[in-house]
Design an enzyme around this catalytic site. Sequence first.
Site, PDB file in Angstrom:
ATOM      1  CG  ASP A 135      -0.624  -0.256   2.643  1.00 30.93           C
ATOM      2  OD1 ASP A 135       0.152  -0.626   2.419  1.00 30.93           O
ATOM      3  OD2 ASP A 135      -1.075   0.531   3.499  1.00 30.93           O
ATOM      4  CG  ASP A 160       2.561   2.665   8.127  1.00 33.19           C
ATOM      5  OD1 ASP A 160       2.259   3.392   7.031  1.00 33.19           O
ATOM      6  OD2 ASP A 160       2.073   1.157   6.900  1.00 33.19           O
TER       7      ASP A 160
HETATM    8 ZN   LIG Z   1       3.094  -0.947   6.415  1.00 30.84          ZN
END
Ligand SMILES: [Zn+2]
Length: 302
Positions: free
Chosen positions: A64, A210
Amino acid sequence: MKVTILGCYAATPRSFTNPTSQVLEVNNHLFLIDCGEGTQVQLRKNRIKFSRIKHIFISHLHGDHFYGLVGLVSTFRLLNRETELHIYGPKGIKEIITLQLKLANSWTNYPLIFHELTSKEPQLLFEDTKISVSTIPLKHRVYTNGFLFREKEGDRKLLINEAVKYNIDKTLYKSLKKGKDVVSEDGKLIANHLVTADPPPPRSYAFCSDTVYDEDIVPLVKNVSALYHESTFLEDEFDLAFPTKHSTARQAATIAKLAGVKKLILGHYSTRYDDIELFRTEAAPIFPEIILADDGKEITVE
Ligand SMILES: [Zn+2]
């Protein structure tokens, strides 16, 4: 300094939301940060000129965050691009992209330059006279970096009326802008502060996605103008945040507060939540200066 959010939702693309990608516009640069599936369409929808993108920064190799990259690289070729494209990302990114180009017999006709990252310490990636870009090491399930974009202190602002009043020769204006004292035409030493003003404070933008909650980020993003910090979950899914190495909105707000940033931008929302306002509701009691990222949103960093 302007951030355009192309996508800011976690995991899978949906008809109305996109995975992570954003464009930072600063000092004539257009920096692309992450390149989830659908990034090309989002660039078109937001009327961002492909040819102005010369540097792409990829945080990590979860789909993603980069599944749109090979498509974009390939489109640049179809658009007859000639200028260099620099791609910064984790080691392995070169192999992934070049294998696809090789098997399709579709090598680019423009220079494609990979800068593969392995360091777990902050690292300077790009620098010119006006801006620097460095990594912010993050803790996630795979090797991940955030990115810090920092303007350099500009020249002092010349107060032209004052300079004329003090009878300073025009050839000395450059020295004044550099903060130097000068001698006027009538032989007097003129202190710099009499004829110049402070430059506007340099702006800075930190992208952190992230990552699990990690206070090691705090000193690296201290006092930035805007911090984008992932908030995949709310506290109702606290038990999921740690094992998946993601953060909650409350945790993102805590990092923003500890770092004394000016604004916190939340994003990377799990698609399980129907209403992103819930993220603001959770974070605001800890850190009130919140902007909720959303696809297509433009955010001025000041
Ligand atoms: Zn990730």
